[in-house]
Write a protein that holds these residues in place. Structure first.
Motif, PDB file in Angstrom:
ATOM      1  N   ARG A   1      18.665 -10.208 -42.861  1.00  0.00           N
ATOM      2  CA  ARG A   1      18.430  -9.249 -43.927  1.00  0.00           C
ATOM      3  C   ARG A   1      18.616  -9.773 -45.231  1.00  0.00           C
ATOM      4  NH1 ARG A   1      21.251  -3.881 -43.152  1.00  0.00           N
ATOM      5  NH2 ARG A   1      19.957  -4.123 -41.207  1.00  0.00           N
ATOM      6  N   MET A   2      19.795 -10.646 -45.252  1.00  0.00           N
ATOM      7  CA  MET A   2      20.196 -11.232 -46.529  1.00  0.00           C
ATOM      8  C   MET A   2      19.200 -12.488 -47.038  1.00  0.00           C
ATOM      9  SD  MET A   2      22.652  -9.640 -47.617  1.00  0.00           S
ATOM     10  CE  MET A   2      22.891 -10.716 -48.963  1.00  0.00           C
ATOM     11  N   GLN A   3      18.665 -13.208 -46.020  1.00  0.00           N
ATOM     12  CA  GLN A   3      17.844 -14.126 -46.132  1.00  0.00           C
ATOM     13  C   GLN A   3      16.554 -13.544 -46.902  1.00  0.00           C
ATOM     14  OE1 GLN A   3      17.194 -16.377 -42.741  1.00  0.00           O
ATOM     15  NE2 GLN A   3      19.034 -17.415 -42.496  1.00  0.00           N
ATOM     16  N   GLY A   4      15.961 -12.246 -46.207  1.00  0.00           N
ATOM     17  CA  GLY A   4      14.822 -11.780 -46.913  1.00  0.00           C
ATOM     18  C   GLY A   4      15.219 -11.203 -48.427  1.00  0.00           C
TER      19      GLY A   4
ATOM     20  N   VAL B   1      17.279 -12.697 -50.233  1.00  0.00           N
ATOM     21  CA  VAL B   1      17.403 -13.958 -51.318  1.00  0.00           C
ATOM     22  C   VAL B   1      15.786 -14.434 -51.546  1.00  0.00           C
ATOM     23  CG1 VAL B   1      18.061 -16.256 -51.317  1.00  0.00           C
ATOM     24  CG2 VAL B   1      19.777 -14.535 -50.401  1.00  0.00           C
ATOM     25  N   THR B   2      15.211 -14.213 -50.529  1.00  0.00           N
ATOM     26  CA  THR B   2      13.852 -14.653 -50.576  1.00  0.00           C
ATOM     27  C   THR B   2      13.140 -13.636 -51.751  1.00  0.00           C
ATOM     28  OG1 THR B   2      13.665 -15.334 -48.495  1.00  0.00           O
ATOM     29  CG2 THR B   2      11.577 -15.149 -49.564  1.00  0.00           C
ATOM     30  N   ASP B   3      13.360 -12.394 -51.586  1.00  0.00           N
ATOM     31  CA  ASP B   3      12.812 -11.329 -52.515  1.00  0.00           C
ATOM     32  C   ASP B   3      13.435 -11.621 -53.907  1.00  0.00           C
ATOM     33  OD1 ASP B   3      11.194 -10.502 -50.165  1.00  0.00           O
ATOM     34  OD2 ASP B   3      12.612  -8.736 -50.230  1.00  0.00           O
ATOM     35  N   THR B   4      14.517 -11.920 -54.120  1.00  0.00           N
ATOM     36  CA  THR B   4      15.269 -12.110 -55.300  1.00  0.00           C
ATOM     37  C   THR B   4      14.768 -13.263 -56.077  1.00  0.00           C
ATOM     38  OG1 THR B   4      17.237 -11.219 -54.490  1.00  0.00           O
ATOM     39  CG2 THR B   4      17.503 -12.186 -56.368  1.00  0.00           C
ATOM     40  N   GLN B   5      14.699 -14.472 -55.085  1.00  0.00           N
ATOM     41  CA  GLN B   5      14.108 -15.684 -55.757  1.00  0.00           C
ATOM     42  C   GLN B   5      12.753 -15.555 -56.273  1.00  0.00           C
ATOM     43  OE1 GLN B   5      14.159 -18.784 -52.644  1.00  0.00           O
ATOM     44  NE2 GLN B   5      13.595 -20.379 -54.363  1.00  0.00           N
ATOM     45  N   TYR B   6      11.946 -14.523 -55.433  1.00  0.00           N
ATOM     46  CA  TYR B   6      10.499 -14.436 -55.883  1.00  0.00           C
ATOM     47  C   TYR B   6      10.715 -13.540 -57.407  1.00  0.00           C
ATOM     48  CZ  TYR B   6       5.861 -12.881 -55.826  1.00  0.00           C
ATOM     49  OH  TYR B   6       4.488 -12.133 -56.372  1.00  0.00           O
ATOM     50  N   LYS B   7      11.512 -12.638 -57.388  1.00  0.00           N
ATOM     51  CA  LYS B   7      11.597 -11.865 -58.428  1.00  0.00           C
ATOM     52  C   LYS B   7      12.018 -12.573 -59.663  1.00  0.00           C
ATOM     53  CE  LYS B   7      12.329  -7.456 -56.270  1.00  0.00           C
ATOM     54  NZ  LYS B   7      13.338  -6.222 -56.086  1.00  0.00           N
ATOM     55  N   TRP B   8      13.130 -13.452 -59.255  1.00  0.00           N
ATOM     56  CA  TRP B   8      13.366 -14.271 -60.613  1.00  0.00           C
ATOM     57  C   TRP B   8      12.161 -15.134 -60.947  1.00  0.00           C
ATOM     58  CZ3 TRP B   8      16.899 -13.529 -63.740  1.00  0.00           C
ATOM     59  CH2 TRP B   8      18.000 -12.864 -63.643  1.00  0.00           C
ATOM     60  N   GLU B   9      11.561 -15.767 -59.943  1.00  0.00           N
ATOM     61  CA  GLU B   9      10.707 -16.582 -60.344  1.00  0.00           C
ATOM     62  C   GLU B   9       9.385 -16.046 -61.520  1.00  0.00           C
ATOM     63  OE1 GLU B   9       8.832 -18.203 -56.892  1.00  0.00           O
ATOM     64  OE2 GLU B   9      10.490 -19.838 -56.462  1.00  0.00           O
ATOM     65  N   LYS B  10       9.037 -14.738 -60.777  1.00  0.00           N
ATOM     66  CA  LYS B  10       8.272 -13.918 -61.817  1.00  0.00           C
ATOM     67  C   LYS B  10       8.868 -13.701 -63.044  1.00  0.00           C
ATOM     68  CE  LYS B  10       5.987 -10.650 -60.208  1.00  0.00           C
ATOM     69  NZ  LYS B  10       5.481  -9.326 -59.364  1.00  0.00           N
ATOM     70  N   GLU B  11      10.035 -13.369 -63.050  1.00  0.00           N
ATOM     71  CA  GLU B  11      10.975 -13.150 -64.400  1.00  0.00           C
ATOM     72  C   GLU B  11      10.852 -14.355 -65.046  1.00  0.00           C
ATOM     73  OE1 GLU B  11      12.837 -10.813 -67.256  1.00  0.00           O
ATOM     74  OE2 GLU B  11      11.874 -10.132 -65.261  1.00  0.00           O
TER      75      GLU B  11
END
Length: 786
Positions: A558-561, A563-573
């Motif tokens: 779940r944390m890997q998911g 982290v992946t979602d957060t990384q994707y959001k930060w990339e978009k940000e």
């Protein structure tokens, strides 16, 4: 099974102790077969009867010497009264003759009585006389019925006529009379008014049992073709009384009579009505059977609790006739043995498991109480000594050649028959000289013979005296021998006393060792319990550790998911911020370009101002030039009627982070409850739900989405939202390039141009791309001069 279970109970019965043997198990598990057996293979009951009569056969009293007193006791009659009663019963036509049962014996019964080995009890008291009485009862629906009554009727099956149709119950059937339980003077329970039949052989006893067995309540169920619907009890009662001092007759003392009994019980099987398919009367029978067995289990459990815990709880014997009848056995007035019958069918697994648990429970119950037998006070061996004396007397007289007392009258009678007959003594003529001399001669002969008889009698008397004298001498010599034997017995008794003392010492040591063994067994049991507990805790902890490891793996995934979602959001940000910075730099460059153009226009000669082109870009900020801003007529904000404005009541969920864009057309929902955080109270009052969501689009503008749904009530009394539509609102800015501002400060044309620029708006409404159930609105585009 007979050697280990029933044989010890028969031994106790002959030695004056009571016994109880019953079969227990699920219906169809073989209880009746175990108790009764089959031809050629007798069960526990016929083998027990055979062993009883093999042991007491030579010492049985004549019929009707022992007589029941109808109060669970026995009386002793003399030989004359017993003979009169035998004659009276044989002459009475209403009572069947006792010999009728022995005249015609069923061959199947004879096969069931026969056994491969003739069992016999050792140590039978030869100085007592015995008599056996049999009674047979059944407990049906918690009522007691006598199966040996002559007028006993079947309480279940209707009678059938010759045509094969059942007769009416109310005209042909008379309900049997139930019996009551009573307590005698020794506090023993017995069935009042129950018929007790005196039997003299095992075949006769089993035939009496078989006669009552045919009247027992049985029925056909889904699990058993001949299912017992009642508990049957065969009571074998043994009466014994000591002989008198001479060893010839039974002692006429009621207090010296010992009565012991052996109860052979065939319990009905426990059953479930769902499996047997019982209906009507069968359901009632099964309920009473299960209730009586449950009460038996309850009594055993309370006895075990009183034994282990030292409590004194009252045992509920009176709740069932089965336990009430055998109350004295459970209190220690005799041994109790139970035979557990098990059917290996898989369908009976649960019920068989309960039966085995009950059997395990009964093994731990031990209630013992000794039963003292009355002592008559006579020396033992009376019967044997009297018979030996008679045999020795007869042998001595035969050796001497003389008649015994009983033969003397027979010799005299034979001699009387040898006397000459008397001649006729009638005188017809006074001158008769023949008759009188003949008569005198006959009388002389008879006198001579009489004298010979007297001499013979005297000789016999003398021989008897000499024989008696010899017997006295023999008795004196035997007394001397007895004195010597008594001296030896005294020595042996001293040795026996020493041996007894040694045995007592060894028994005490054995008890001490047994006590130590008990302590070690208890300690071992405690250690085993601790081991099982620790093993269980270890297994529990291992399972808990495995669950934690699995939870940890799931959490890592779940944390890997996340982290992946957060990384994707930060990339978009980051992309958004880069685009915003690029746009800001472009605006700054555009402002600088405009300032340079204005400076260029000031420094160069002024020309007629031109209307700015519509393709000029609209600045993000107003110019800092000191030219005054023309006054324009304020425009009232217009509102676009949203598709959500219907007759339903809405929950308008606008998060606190939402921004006011300040556009002219805004979506308005008039019949709504505006909340920043949804709550159950707000959802319960509304039918529809809308969520306002804002995010930065790829061009740097803020995009607004209205996510709509319906409020649905759940089964648990709560509310749920099912999303059905998405409405998207966008802003687009279009700028036009301007060549400069008039230098002479003529604001009239510029103001008109500014108002025209600012108020010229184009609203484009076109259908967006199909996003499932939603749609898209392109909002307002403004153009104005710098």
């Amino acid at each position: 099974m007979f050697e280990h279970v029933a044989k010890p109970l028969v031994d106790d019965l002959i030695h004056g102790k009571n016994g109880l043997l019953f079969t227990y198990g699920v219906t169809g598990s073989g209880k009746t077969f175990t108790m009764t057996g089959s031809p050629g293979q007798g069960g526990l009951l016929p083998r027990s009867l055979d062993m009883i009569f093999n042991s007491i056969g030579p010492y049985q009293a004549k019929r009707y010497v022992f007589k029941t007193d109808d109060k669970n006791g026995m009386e002793v009659q003399n030989e004359v009264d017993a003979l009169l009663e035998r004659q009276r019963r044989e002459n009475n036509s209403s009572v069947p003759k006792s010999s009728s049962s022995r005249q015609k014996l069923d061959p199947e019964i004879a096969d069931m009585i026969k056994s491969e080995e003739a069992y016999k009890t050792e140590g039978v008291d030869e100085d007592s006389s015995y008599s056996v009485f049999v009674s047979y009862i059944e407990i049906y629906n918690n009522y007691i019925y006598d199966l040996l009554e002559e007028n006993q009727e079947d309480a279940i099956k209707p009678k059938w006529n010759g045509g094969g149709t059942p007769l009416r119950q109310n005209t042909e059937f008379t309900p049997p009379q139930s019996k009551t339980l009573r307590e005698d003077q020794n506090h023993n329970m017995y069935v009042a008014g129950c018929m007790e039949v005196e039997v003299k052989s095992a075949e006769e006893a089993f035939q009496v049992f078989w006669r009552g067995q045919k009247k027992r309540k049985v029925a056909n169920t889904r699990l058993n073709r001949e299912s017992s619907r009642s508990h049957s009890v065969l009571i074998v009662k043994l009466a014994q009384a000591p002989l008198d001092a001479d060893g010839d007759n039974i002692l006429q003392d009621k207090n010296q009579v010992t009565v012991s009994q052996l109860c052979l019980v065939d319990l009905a099987g426990s059953e479930r009505t769902g499996r047997t398919g019982a209906e009507g009367t069968r359901i009632r029978e099964a309920g009473n059977i299960n209730q009586s067995l449950l009460n038996l289990r309850t009594c055993i459990e309370i006895l075990r609790e009183n034994q282990l815990c030292g409590t004194n709880r009252m045992v509920p014997y009176r709740d069932s006739k089965v336990t009430h009848l055998f109350k004295n056995y459970f209190d220690g007035e005799g041994k109790v043995r139970m035979v557990v019958c098990v059917n290996p069918k898989a369908d009976d697994y649960e019920e068989t498991l309960l039966v085995m648990r009950f059997a395990e429970l009964t093994q731990e119950v031990e209630v013992a109480r000794p039963v003292d037998r009355p002592i008559c006070g006579f020396t033992p061996g009376r019967r044997h000594r009297n018979q030996a004396f008679k045999e020795e007397l007869s042998r001595k007289l035969d050796e001497r050649g003389g008649p015994i007392d009983g033969d003397v009258p027979s010799v005299i009678n034979s001699m009387v028959h040898c006397l000459p007959p008397l001649p006729s003594s009638e005188l017809a003529d006074p001158n008769d000289d023949i008759t009188l001399p003949r008569l005198i001669e006959a009388l002389h002969n008879r006198h001579r013979i009489r004298q010979m008889m007297i001499d013979e009698y005297n000789n016999a008397a003398n021989r008897m005296k000499s024989m008696l004298q010899e017997l006295d001498n023999n008795l004196i010599s035997k007394e001397n021998v007895i004195h010597e034997q008594n001296g030896k017995l005294v020595d042996k008794e001293k040795i026996i006393q020493n041996n007894k003392a040694e045995i007592e010492r060894l028994e005490k040591r054995t008890k001490m060792q047994e006590h130590k063994i008990d302590i070690l067994q208890k300690t071992t049991k405690i250690y085993e319990d601790d081991q099982r507990t620790l093993k269980y805790e270890l297994e529990t902890r291992e399972q808990r550790l495995q669950r934690e490891q699995s939870d940890k793996r799931r959490l890592e995934q779940r944390m890997q998911g996340v982290v992946t979602d957060t990384q994707y959001k930060w990339e978009k940000e980051c992309d958004r911020r880069v685009n915003a910075m690029q746009l800001e730099m472009q605006n700054k460059l555009w402002v600088k370009d405009e300032k340079l153009k204005q400076l260029k226009a000031i420094t160069q000669p002024q020309t007629q101002p031109q209307r700015p082109s519509r393709e000029e870009p609209l600045p993000a900020k107003r110019s800092a030039s000191p030219s005054p801003v023309p006054t324009v007529t304020p425009v009232r904000p217009l509102h676009r009627r949203s598709r959500s404005a219907g007759g339903e009541k809405w929950v308008d969920h606008k998060p606190s982070s939402s921004l006011d864009l300040g556009t002219v057309l805004q979506p308005v929902i008039p019949n709504s409850i505006q909340v920043s955080t949804p709550s159950e109270k707000a959802l319960s009052k509304c039918d529809r739900y809308v969520l306002t969501h804002q995010e930065v689009a790829s061009d740097g503008e803020i995009q607004t989405q209205l996510i709509k749904g319906e409020v649905i009530k759940t089964r648990g009394g709560g509310q749920a939202v099912q999303f059905t539509d998405i409405e998207t609102l966008k802003q687009e800015r279009k700028r036009k390039s301007s060549e400069g501002t008039p230098a002479n400060g003529d604001h009239t044309d510029g103001a008109w141009t500014d108002v025209e620029t600012r108020c010229s708006a184009a609203v484009e409404m076109r259908a967006g791309s199909n996003l499932g159930p939603g749609y898209e609105h392109h909002g307002i585009t403004k153009r104005r001069k710098p």
